[in-house]
Write a protein that holds these residues in place. Structure first.
Motif: not given
Length: 409
Positions: A182, A184, A260-266, A269, A312
């Protein structure tokens, strides 16, 4: 000489010193193996010299003495309170540096993590956590195959310190997925790994007990399980953990939140990554109530989400550690059984070392096979419980080192 102060209470009366003690000027007070006969003698040393110190080069000897002390107490079945009273011989006011060695003793680290998580309400908790985390992080960068091999083997064979081994494996898996797949940022990876290490800090003792309990959890135990996430957050706050993302990730690490991970808060995730890795690692570990499942089967459970869609976070974990992870067993087209020692050029073609020959007999030498070759391709996972071979970590860990022909993905 790099002098490091030590706590007076950490020196064991009547036991040989693990290294030389010196004063603040580096002048020798007592040589290694000297036995301090009484508390009065120790206080005399301390007051006369303005404190007690060791040479920085002896720090590893102190660490080993400390681990040996913990293991002795555990063998004697001392209470967790007595074990937690053991103190590392380093002054709490001094900045501590993690000692880098060429080799990690994984069973020692298991003990350290066990003590850390069984007794979180002590003044040394944050340093002990940092020590375990930094060791795992260093080894994950240096030899990720070796870390996975050691922890998966220990997870499948060791039950007395299940909770600590489980937390370390989840932390390492999450870190590899965050870094290698990912991409990150490093600070996010660090938060993720620390949250994974501490997710079950409120129920470590219960987790260890459940591995050897034949009956299902009773109502009291179920209530503890249901409330452990928030109780873990409360404990972390009590020992000075203040990062809101870390705390929220622990609070929500059992939340069923596909998407989707991008739709979540930090924090969400991190929680999702931990939840997927937690699910996988739990299935690897044996309990009296059920045997462990083959790693490939356990990995499938985290690959699909609650809606039967590809998850994901689960997919990132599989790409990071492989369908056949180091430390797991496989059957080859040659009808040999082998233990995975290195991830290969893709998720399904690991390098393996043969442990059972075609006749099912243990091998004296562990021949390394490349499963990308047709003659040695993987045809099935094999459960740890089906392989009646004792694995010696010291012998097989050297085979986990990546060579120039291997690609880490």
């Amino acid at each position: 000489m790099n002098l490091i102060p030590v706590e007076i209470d950490s020196i064991r009366i009547g036991q040989p010193l693990p290294c030389d003690l010196v004063d603040s000027n580096g002048i020798l007070l007592a040589r290694k193996a000297f036995v301090v006969a009484s508390r009065a003698d120790l206080e005399m040393f301390y007051n006369r010299s303005g404190g007690l110190f060791i040479d920085g080069v002896d720090a590893e000897a102190l660490r080993k003495a400390y681990i040996d002390q913990l293991q002795t107490l555990m063998r004697k079945e001392k209470s967790i309170g007595e074990i937690a009273e053991s103190k590392l011989m380093v002054d709490k006011a001094t900045k501590r540096e993690v000692v880098t060695t060429d080799r990690v003793d994984w069973r020692d680290l298991q003990v350290e993590a066990h003590i850390l998580l069984r007794d979180p309400n002590r003044e040394h908790f944050k340093w002990r956590l940092e020590h375990v985390f930094r060791t795992l992080q260093r080894e994950s960068h240096r030899n990720p195959n070796g870390v996975l091999f050691a922890l998966i083997q220990l997870s499948a064979s060791e039950t007395s310190m299940y909770s600590a081994t489980h937390a370390m494996l989840v932390s390492v898996m999450c870190g590899l997925a965050a870094r290698e797949v990912l991409a990150w940022p490093e600070h996010v990876e660090m938060l993720l790994c620390k949250a994974a290490l501490t997710m079950n800090v409120s129920m470590t003792e219960l987790q260890d007990k459940l591995t050897s309990q034949k009956r299902p959890p009773d109502d009291t135990q179920l209530a503890q399980i249901d409330s452990h996430a928030q109780r873990s957050v409360d404990i972390l706050k009590s020992v000075g953990i203040e990062d809101p993302t870390w705390l929220q990730a622990v609070a929500e690490h059992h939340a069923q939140a596909p998407g989707d991970l991008r739709s979540k808060t930090p924090a969400q995730r991190l929680a999702r990554m931990i939840q997927r890795a937690d699910m996988f690692a739990a299935r690897l570990s044996p309990r009296l109530s059920r045997p462990p499942v083959p790693p490939a089967v356990a990995m499938q459970a985290c690959y699909f989400d609650e809606n039967k869609q590809v998850d994901e976070a689960g997919a990132a974990l599989i790409k990071a550690v492989g369908i056949y992870q180091p430390g797991s067993y496989v059957r080859l087209a040659s009808d040999e059984v082998a233990v995975v020692v290195r991830r290969g050029t893709n998720t399904s073609t690991p390098r393996v070392a043969v442990v059972l020959n075609r006749s099912g007999m243990p091998t004296a030498e562990h021949a390394v096979r490349d499963t990308s070759q047709k003659d040695y391709k993987v045809v099935a996972s094999v459960a740890h419980s089906e392989v009646k071979v004792q694995i010696h970590l010291d012998r097989l860990l050297p085979l986990t080192q990546t060579t120039g022909n291997d690609r880490v993905w």
